[in-house]
Design a protein around this motif. Structure first.
Motif, PDB file in Angstrom:
ATOM      1  N   ASN A 164      32.583  -0.021  37.425  1.00  0.00           N
ATOM      2  CA  ASN A 164      31.700   0.580  36.423  1.00  0.00           C
ATOM      3  C   ASN A 164      30.459   1.186  37.061  1.00  0.00           C
ATOM      4  OD1 ASN A 164      33.061  -0.284  33.925  1.00  0.00           O
ATOM      5  ND2 ASN A 164      32.533  -2.336  34.629  1.00  0.00           N
ATOM      6  N   LEU A 165      30.060   2.331  36.523  1.00  0.00           N
ATOM      7  CA  LEU A 165      28.744   2.872  36.824  1.00  0.00           C
ATOM      8  C   LEU A 165      27.730   2.105  35.973  1.00  0.00           C
ATOM      9  CD1 LEU A 165      29.482   6.724  36.656  1.00  0.00           C
ATOM     10  CD2 LEU A 165      29.219   5.325  38.701  1.00  0.00           C
ATOM     11  N   PRO A 166      26.441   2.182  36.299  1.00  0.00           N
ATOM     12  CA  PRO A 166      25.450   1.527  35.433  1.00  0.00           C
ATOM     13  C   PRO A 166      25.545   1.984  33.977  1.00  0.00           C
ATOM     14  CG  PRO A 166      24.420   2.187  37.486  1.00  0.00           C
ATOM     15  CD  PRO A 166      25.810   2.758  37.493  1.00  0.00           C
ATOM     16  N   LEU A 167      25.885   3.257  33.737  1.00  0.00           N
ATOM     17  CA  LEU A 167      26.017   3.753  32.364  1.00  0.00           C
ATOM     18  C   LEU A 167      27.120   3.017  31.618  1.00  0.00           C
ATOM     19  CD1 LEU A 167      25.197   5.724  30.143  1.00  0.00           C
ATOM     20  CD2 LEU A 167      26.811   7.374  31.127  1.00  0.00           C
ATOM     21  N   HIS A 168      28.270   2.798  32.255  1.00  0.00           N
ATOM     22  CA  HIS A 168      29.359   2.055  31.608  1.00  0.00           C
ATOM     23  C   HIS A 168      28.902   0.645  31.231  1.00  0.00           C
ATOM     24  CE1 HIS A 168      31.948   4.832  34.168  1.00  0.00           C
ATOM     25  NE2 HIS A 168      32.277   5.141  32.923  1.00  0.00           N
ATOM     26  N   VAL A 169      28.235  -0.012  32.180  1.00  0.00           N
ATOM     27  CA  VAL A 169      27.765  -1.384  31.931  1.00  0.00           C
ATOM     28  C   VAL A 169      26.777  -1.396  30.776  1.00  0.00           C
ATOM     29  CG1 VAL A 169      26.508  -3.360  32.916  1.00  0.00           C
ATOM     30  CG2 VAL A 169      28.119  -2.066  34.337  1.00  0.00           C
ATOM     31  N   ALA A 170      25.832  -0.471  30.804  1.00  0.00           N
ATOM     32  CA  ALA A 170      24.806  -0.422  29.757  1.00  0.00           C
ATOM     33  C   ALA A 170      25.421  -0.200  28.383  1.00  0.00           C
ATOM     34  CB  ALA A 170      23.797   0.675  30.074  1.00  0.00           C
ATOM     35  N   LEU A 171      26.396   0.680  28.296  1.00  0.00           N
ATOM     36  CA  LEU A 171      27.019   0.952  27.006  1.00  0.00           C
ATOM     37  C   LEU A 171      27.809  -0.243  26.489  1.00  0.00           C
ATOM     38  CD1 LEU A 171      28.160   4.618  27.630  1.00  0.00           C
ATOM     39  CD2 LEU A 171      26.425   3.853  25.990  1.00  0.00           C
ATOM     40  N   ARG A 172      28.347  -1.026  27.397  1.00  0.00           N
ATOM     41  CA  ARG A 172      29.106  -2.218  26.983  1.00  0.00           C
ATOM     42  C   ARG A 172      28.177  -3.385  26.633  1.00  0.00           C
ATOM     43  NH1 ARG A 172      32.995  -0.439  31.088  1.00  0.00           N
ATOM     44  NH2 ARG A 172      34.900   0.103  29.967  1.00  0.00           N
ATOM     45  N   GLU A 173      27.083  -3.497  27.348  1.00  0.00           N
ATOM     46  CA  GLU A 173      26.196  -4.657  27.196  1.00  0.00           C
ATOM     47  C   GLU A 173      25.170  -4.500  26.083  1.00  0.00           C
ATOM     48  OE1 GLU A 173      26.262  -7.610  28.850  1.00  0.00           O
ATOM     49  OE2 GLU A 173      28.014  -7.005  30.004  1.00  0.00           O
ATOM     50  N   ALA A 174      24.653  -3.298  25.923  1.00  0.00           N
ATOM     51  CA  ALA A 174      23.564  -3.089  24.969  1.00  0.00           C
ATOM     52  C   ALA A 174      24.104  -3.027  23.545  1.00  0.00           C
ATOM     53  CB  ALA A 174      22.814  -1.800  25.304  1.00  0.00           C
TER      54      ALA A 174
END
Length: 174
Positions: free
Chosen positions: A56-66
């Motif tokens: 995951n890129l940080p964007l993928h992680v952020a979209l899943r976590e936030a």
């Protein structure tokens, strides 16, 4: 100081201590001060293009976590820092950020619009709720209606044609 901050963020998120700084922020978005996010994106801009161990890129992680209802300010920092991330599929599930956002429960106004603006062609690879398409088409129409340069306005028409050609069922055709 930045290394200590990264270790603290990793510890807060129960992440391995060698987790990249921006991936740590993406995991613990709700406990990260905005100034750390903004300065971290500037300082570690190269990490916006790097995959973590899960692909995951940080964007993928952020979209899943936030949370979907949260302000887009948090994850949009990643998108602003690396707009091409909207075109990058994660390596594990092979999903675009647009698909991740929709599957995470986001609505048009909760980030889907920004991801669509960044990579409108991404909609062709998705199975979306038909209710989202009118918003996307309306956005394309408004955006291109007021653009003066002919090549810019033709891009919107071309994209609209590509979406309709790729998804003919939107018009009731097959």
């Amino acid at each position: 100081l930045w290394q200590i901050t990264r270790i603290i963020l990793a510890t807060m998120g129960n992440l391995p201590l060698d987790t990249m700084f921006l991936h740590c922020i993406a995991h613990v978005w709700d406990r990260t001060p905005t100034y750390i996010l903004v300065r971290g994106v500037k300082r570690y801009a190269s990490q916006l293009k790097q995959f973590d161990d899960e692909g995951n890129l940080p964007l993928h992680v952020a979209l899943r976590e936030a949370k979907p209802s949260m302000s887009d300010h948090f994850w949009s920092q990643f998108l602003r820092g690396y707009p091409a991330a909207a075109m990058v599929k994660d390596k594990k599930e092979e999903k675009l950020p647009l698909q991740v956002a929709i599957e995470s429960g986001r609505a048009w106004q909760d980030g889907v619009r920004q991801l669509f603006e960044a990579y409108p062609e991404g909609v062709l690879s998705l199975e979306l709720d038909l209710g989202l398409y009118p918003y996307m088409f309306a956005f394309l129409g408004r955006k291109n209606l007021f653009q003066l340069h002919p090549t810019q306005s033709s891009k919107g028409a071309t994209l609209l044609f590509r979406v309709l050609r790729g998804k003919p069922d939107l018009c009731g055709a097959s």
